[in-house]
Design a protein around this motif. Structure first.
Motif, PDB file in Angstrom:
ATOM      1  N   UNK A 204       7.789   5.080   1.257  1.00 48.43           N
ATOM      2  CA  UNK A 204       7.259   5.865   0.150  1.00 48.43           C
ATOM      3  C   UNK A 204       8.391   6.360  -0.742  1.00 48.43           C
ATOM      4  N   UNK A 205       8.086   6.480  -2.024  1.00 56.96           N
ATOM      5  CA  UNK A 205       9.082   6.945  -2.998  1.00 56.96           C
ATOM      6  C   UNK A 205       9.496   8.378  -2.680  1.00 56.96           C
ATOM      7  N   UNK A 206      10.789   8.623  -2.688  1.00 57.27           N
ATOM      8  CA  UNK A 206      11.332   9.957  -2.475  1.00 57.27           C
ATOM      9  C   UNK A 206      12.503  10.140  -3.433  1.00 57.27           C
TER      10      UNK A 206
ATOM     11  N   UNK B  36      11.028  17.432 -13.449  1.00 56.10           N
ATOM     12  CA  UNK B  36      11.817  17.059 -12.284  1.00 56.10           C
ATOM     13  C   UNK B  36      11.420  17.917 -11.093  1.00 56.10           C
ATOM     14  N   UNK B  37      11.014  17.266 -10.020  1.00 51.92           N
ATOM     15  CA  UNK B  37      10.639  17.985  -8.805  1.00 51.92           C
ATOM     16  C   UNK B  37      10.752  17.022  -7.634  1.00 51.92           C
ATOM     17  N   UNK B  38      10.692  17.568  -6.426  1.00 49.70           N
ATOM     18  CA  UNK B  38      10.772  16.734  -5.236  1.00 49.70           C
ATOM     19  C   UNK B  38       9.534  15.850  -5.130  1.00 49.70           C
ATOM     20  N   UNK B  39       8.389  16.404  -5.524  1.00 48.47           N
ATOM     21  CA  UNK B  39       7.130  15.701  -5.368  1.00 48.47           C
ATOM     22  C   UNK B  39       6.661  15.128  -6.703  1.00 48.47           C
ATOM     23  N   UNK B  40       5.595  14.326  -6.670  1.00 49.88           N
ATOM     24  CA  UNK B  40       5.099  13.671  -7.873  1.00 49.88           C
ATOM     25  C   UNK B  40       4.596  14.691  -8.886  1.00 49.88           C
ATOM     26  N   UNK B  41       4.785  14.375 -10.174  1.00 46.44           N
ATOM     27  CA  UNK B  41       4.227  15.226 -11.212  1.00 46.44           C
ATOM     28  C   UNK B  41       2.718  14.997 -11.289  1.00 46.44           C
ATOM     29  N   UNK B  42       2.029  15.863 -12.033  1.00 46.56           N
ATOM     30  CA  UNK B  42       0.563  15.787 -12.116  1.00 46.56           C
ATOM     31  C   UNK B  42       0.095  14.478 -12.732  1.00 46.56           C
ATOM     32  N   UNK B  43       0.905  13.886 -13.611  1.00 39.78           N
ATOM     33  CA  UNK B  43       0.496  12.658 -14.288  1.00 39.78           C
ATOM     34  C   UNK B  43       0.523  11.462 -13.336  1.00 39.78           C
ATOM     35  N   UNK B  44       1.520  11.425 -12.465  1.00 36.71           N
ATOM     36  CA  UNK B  44       1.586  10.369 -11.456  1.00 36.71           C
ATOM     37  C   UNK B  44       0.413  10.500 -10.487  1.00 36.71           C
TER      38      UNK B  44
ATOM     39  N   UNK C  96       2.619  12.016  10.165  1.00 34.51           N
ATOM     40  CA  UNK C  96       2.030  10.815   9.576  1.00 34.51           C
ATOM     41  C   UNK C  96       2.869   9.562   9.857  1.00 34.51           C
ATOM     42  N   UNK C  97       3.941   9.722  10.638  1.00 35.15           N
ATOM     43  CA  UNK C  97       4.871   8.622  10.944  1.00 35.15           C
ATOM     44  C   UNK C  97       5.454   8.016   9.670  1.00 35.15           C
ATOM     45  N   UNK C  98       5.723   8.876   8.709  1.00 29.78           N
ATOM     46  CA  UNK C  98       6.332   8.458   7.451  1.00 29.78           C
ATOM     47  C   UNK C  98       7.842   8.435   7.648  1.00 29.78           C
ATOM     48  N   UNK C  99       8.475   7.301   7.367  1.00 32.56           N
ATOM     49  CA  UNK C  99       9.919   7.172   7.573  1.00 32.56           C
ATOM     50  C   UNK C  99      10.721   8.094   6.656  1.00 32.56           C
ATOM     51  N   UNK C 100      10.085   8.620   5.614  1.00 33.89           N
ATOM     52  CA  UNK C 100      10.788   9.544   4.727  1.00 33.89           C
ATOM     53  C   UNK C 100      11.090  10.874   5.401  1.00 33.89           C
ATOM     54  N   UNK C 101      10.426  11.171   6.515  1.00 32.86           N
ATOM     55  CA  UNK C 101      10.687  12.429   7.204  1.00 32.86           C
ATOM     56  C   UNK C 101      12.138  12.545   7.621  1.00 32.86           C
ATOM     57  N   UNK C 102      12.664  11.507   8.257  1.00 35.36           N
ATOM     58  CA  UNK C 102      14.066  11.510   8.674  1.00 35.36           C
ATOM     59  C   UNK C 102      14.994  11.471   7.471  1.00 35.36           C
ATOM     60  N   UNK C 103      14.623  10.701   6.441  1.00 35.68           N
ATOM     61  CA  UNK C 103      15.444  10.639   5.230  1.00 35.68           C
ATOM     62  C   UNK C 103      15.546  12.012   4.575  1.00 35.68           C
TER      63      UNK C 103
ATOM     64  N   UNK D  79       0.807  -1.237   0.000  1.00 31.67           N
ATOM     65  CA  UNK D  79       0.000   0.000   0.000  1.00 31.67           C
ATOM     66  C   UNK D  79       0.832   1.275   0.000  1.00 31.67           C
ATOM     67  N   UNK D  80       2.107   1.181  -0.365  1.00 28.93           N
ATOM     68  CA  UNK D  80       2.944   2.373  -0.492  1.00 28.93           C
ATOM     69  C   UNK D  80       3.449   2.485  -1.930  1.00 28.93           C
ATOM     70  N   UNK D  81       3.495   3.712  -2.446  1.00 24.56           N
ATOM     71  CA  UNK D  81       4.112   3.953  -3.751  1.00 24.56           C
ATOM     72  C   UNK D  81       5.619   3.979  -3.537  1.00 24.56           C
ATOM     73  N   UNK D  82       6.318   2.987  -4.071  1.00 22.41           N
ATOM     74  CA  UNK D  82       7.752   2.862  -3.807  1.00 22.41           C
ATOM     75  C   UNK D  82       8.621   3.416  -4.924  1.00 22.41           C
ATOM     76  N   UNK D  83       8.078   3.560  -6.138  1.00 20.11           N
ATOM     77  CA  UNK D  83       8.840   4.165  -7.225  1.00 20.11           C
ATOM     78  C   UNK D  83       7.874   4.657  -8.292  1.00 20.11           C
ATOM     79  N   UNK D  84       8.275   5.711  -8.985  1.00 25.73           N
ATOM     80  CA  UNK D  84       7.459   6.275 -10.055  1.00 25.73           C
ATOM     81  C   UNK D  84       8.361   6.690 -11.214  1.00 25.73           C
TER      82      UNK D  84
END
Length: 267
Positions: free
Chosen positions: A124-126, A30-38, A164-171, A18-23
Motif C-alpha cells: 500500500x502507498x505510504x 500534505x499528510x501521512x494519510x490520503x487527502x479527501x479527494x483521493x 490487517x497484516x499490512x506490510x506498511x506496519x513495519x515500514x 488490489x492495492x493502492x500503490x501511489x497517489x
C-alpha cells in the motif's frame, strides 16, 4: 462547503493487485494519510466500477496503430500538453534519432499502464517523507500541545496495520523509530546524565512493545526477521540509544542461552 468557491482537483491513483500503490492530487495537502479527494475517487471507483472505463495497456493500443496514427497520436498529445511535455518530447526525439544514445541500447520501452510483474513486491502507498516530518514535528514539541496524543495515534495506526497484516506496519514503525533515534534530547540527557521524562519514557515503551509484536509475528518470513534483527542491532549500537530501564548502554542482552536447546529447539 457552500460558502467556498468550487475547486477542481486532478487526482491519480495507481493500483497493483488490489492495492493502492501511489497517489497524487493537485490539492497540495500534505499528510501521512490520503487527502479527501483521493478517498472520494477511491470510493467512486468502488461504488460505481461501471462508470470507470477500463483500457488495455497503452503499449497494446500503440501496437495496433499504423505509422500515420502514431504520428497523429504523438502530435495531438504534445499539442494538448505542449507546455508540460514539449521539452521532454524534444529530448526523447533527439535521443531516439541518435544511434549511440543510451535509450537505443534498451529493447522496448516502459509502460506505466501495464502494471508490475507478478513477482514484484507490492504494498500500500505510504508517504514516507510525511511520516518522518510529522514525527519530527511532534517530537520537537516535547510531548506537549497534543503532540504526545498525535504520536499515540500513529502507534495505533501501526497496530491497525499489523492486525490487517499490512506490510506498511513495519515500514511505518521503522520510520518512526528513526526519528526517535535522531531526537537531539537523547544526546542532551546522556551528556547531563539525566533520565528522560515520564511522558517520553511511555512513548519509548510503546515503541518497544510494537517492535515485539513485529518480530514475534509468526506470519513473517525469515528474511524479514533477519533484516529487522540487523536494523535493531544497528540502532542498539548508537550511543544515545536508551535502555529499557532508562539507563544508557550499547549491548543487547544475550538471549542465546535463553533459547531452547537440543532436540526441542525447533519447537
Amino acid at each position: 462547503m457552500q460558502s467556498e468557491p468550487e475547486t477542481v482537483c486532478n487526482v491519480a491513483i495507481s493500483f497493483d493487485r488490489c492495492k493502492i500503490t501511489s497517489v497524487t492530487c493537485s490539492c497540495g495537502n500534505k499528510d501521512i494519510f490520503y487527502c479527501a479527494h483521493v478517498v472520494a475517487l477511491s470510493l467512486y471507483r468502488i461504488r460505481k466500477p461501471d462508470r470507470v472505463k477500463l483500457h488495455l495497456p497503452i503499449s497494446e493500443t500503440l501496437f495496433q496503430m499504423n505509422r500515420d496514427q502514431l504520428q497523429k497520436f504523438v502530435q495531438y498529445l504534445i499539442t494538448v500538453h505542449h507546455t508540460e511535455v514539449l521539452p521532454t518530447a524534444q529530448k526523447l526525439a533527439d535521443e531516439i534519432l541518435s544511434q549511440n544514445s543510451e535509450i537505443n541500447q534498451v529493447h522496448g520501452a516502459p509502460d506505466p499502464t501495464a502494471g508490475a510483474s507478478i513477482d514484484d513486491e507490492n504494498c500500500w502507498h505510504l508517504d514516507e517523507e510525511q511520516v518522518q516530518e510529522q514525527v519530527k514535528l511532534f517530537l520537537s514539541q516535547g510531548g506537549y500541545h497534543g503532540s504526545g496524543k498525535q504520536l499515540n495515534l500513529l502507534f495505533a495506526k501501526v497496530r491497525e496495520m499489523l492486525k490487517m497484516r499490512d506490510s506498511n506496519g513495519a515500514r511505518m514503525l521503522t520510520l518512526i523509530t528513526e526519528q526517535f533515534m535522531a531526537d537531539p534530547r537523547l544526546s542532551l540527557w546522556r551528556q547531563q546524565g539525566t533520565a528522560m521524562t515520564d511522558k517520553y519514557r511511555q512513548l519509548w515503551d510503546e515503541l518497544g512493545a510494537l517492535w515485539m509484536c513485529i518480530v514475534l509475528n509468526p506470519h513473517c518470513k525469515l528474511e524479514q526477521k533477519a533484516s529487522w534483527l540487523k536494523q535493531l542491532k544497528k540502532w542498539n549500537n548508537v550511543d544515545v540509544c536508551p535502555w529499557e530501564d532508562g539507563n544508557h548502554g550499547n549491548e543487547l542482552p544475550n538471549l542465546t542461552n535463553a533459547l531452547p536447546q537440543g532436540a526441542n529447539a525447533n519447537q
